[in-house]
Design a protein around this motif. Sequence first.
Motif, short mmCIF file in Angstrom:
data_model
loop_
_atom_site.label_atom_id
_atom_site.label_comp_id
_atom_site.label_asym_id
_atom_site.label_seq_id
_atom_site.Cartn_x
_atom_site.Cartn_y
_atom_site.Cartn_z
N ARG A 144 0.84 -1.19 0.00
CA ARG A 144 0.00 0.00 0.00
C ARG A 144 0.88 1.24 0.00
NH1 ARG A 144 -2.20 -3.34 3.98
NH2 ARG A 144 -4.33 -4.07 3.59
N GLY A 145 0.66 2.11 -0.98
CA GLY A 145 1.44 3.34 -0.99
C GLY A 145 1.63 3.92 -2.36
N ILE A 146 2.86 4.33 -2.65
CA ILE A 146 3.18 5.03 -3.90
C ILE A 146 3.87 4.08 -4.87
CG2 ILE A 146 4.37 6.99 -4.93
CD1 ILE A 146 2.14 7.76 -3.02
N PHE A 147 3.36 4.07 -6.10
CA PHE A 147 3.97 3.31 -7.19
C PHE A 147 4.55 4.30 -8.21
CE2 PHE A 147 1.08 0.45 -5.22
CZ PHE A 147 1.58 -0.83 -5.41
N THR A 148 5.68 3.95 -8.80
CA THR A 148 6.32 4.80 -9.80
C THR A 148 6.66 3.95 -11.03
OG1 THR A 148 7.28 6.18 -8.06
CG2 THR A 148 8.19 6.41 -10.28
N GLN A 169 6.62 0.26 -10.38
CA GLN A 169 7.37 -0.23 -9.23
C GLN A 169 6.84 0.37 -7.93
OE1 GLN A 169 9.97 -2.39 -9.08
NE2 GLN A 169 10.16 -2.75 -11.28
N PHE A 170 6.74 -0.47 -6.90
CA PHE A 170 6.36 0.05 -5.58
C PHE A 170 7.56 0.78 -5.01
CE2 PHE A 170 6.06 -0.40 -0.93
CZ PHE A 170 4.80 0.14 -0.72
N THR A 171 7.40 2.05 -4.62
CA THR A 171 8.54 2.85 -4.18
C THR A 171 8.45 3.36 -2.74
OG1 THR A 171 7.51 4.79 -5.23
CG2 THR A 171 9.18 3.59 -6.50
N LYS A 172 7.25 3.47 -2.18
CA LYS A 172 7.14 3.97 -0.81
C LYS A 172 5.80 3.60 -0.21
CE LYS A 172 7.56 8.21 1.94
NZ LYS A 172 7.78 9.68 1.91
N GLY A 173 5.82 3.18 1.06
CA GLY A 173 4.55 2.88 1.72
C GLY A 173 4.69 1.77 2.74
#
Length: 226
Positions: free
Chosen positions: A108-112, A115-119
Amino acid sequence: MNTYNSNLTSFTGSLNTFFSAVSTLNNVVTNQINGLTISNNCTIIADSMRFFYNMYCVNFINRSVKIGRRHRGKLLLKNGDYYDGFYNEDSEPHGDGVWYEKANGTFRGIFTNGQFTKGDVDYADGSKFKGTMLNGRKHGENCEFQFADGDKFTGEFDNEEYKNGTFESRNGLKYQGGFLNGMKEGEGKYFLKGVAEYEGGFHHDEFHGYGKLKNFKNNTEYEGRF
């Protein structure tokens, strides 16, 4: 009359085509297609009943979907895995979202750009992670990782490895300092409740170099080289 009948037939055919297209769109939005189920709130009604009001309404690309100009939707795979959130123009997860994999866990969080990058990550084995990732691996400062058994590391990761931070175990052990290849390395502080306290150098998980040691069991202290 023949012209009227011809025009009426043409209009009826166009109307049937329109309703068929709407039915097809409904199937795309609500039913399973090629192993995917897509749900969204995309608007399909337009002025003058123009079906192609928004050519980006639903667009499959590489098992992904663009939904409206907002690029938000839910992707559900046959095995139960899913992604729910925002996409970029290439239909890759991008922005806020949730990715669930039965075999690995929930991200759960930020994808870029896919790619999952933060959370926050809840792994399938019961462990948890909060922080940043790079290329799918834990990487960056101010991260928290809790093992399934309750042990915890807080600090910096470098390509999935501990680099610098604090390790705390459920049995009262606490270490704050540097790591290398998963072992204590460099300057650090070690504390084990009721047993000992040490501040100084470490090498390969062992006391090394100059340091200060307090032994709580026999109430002794030592300062020097190890």
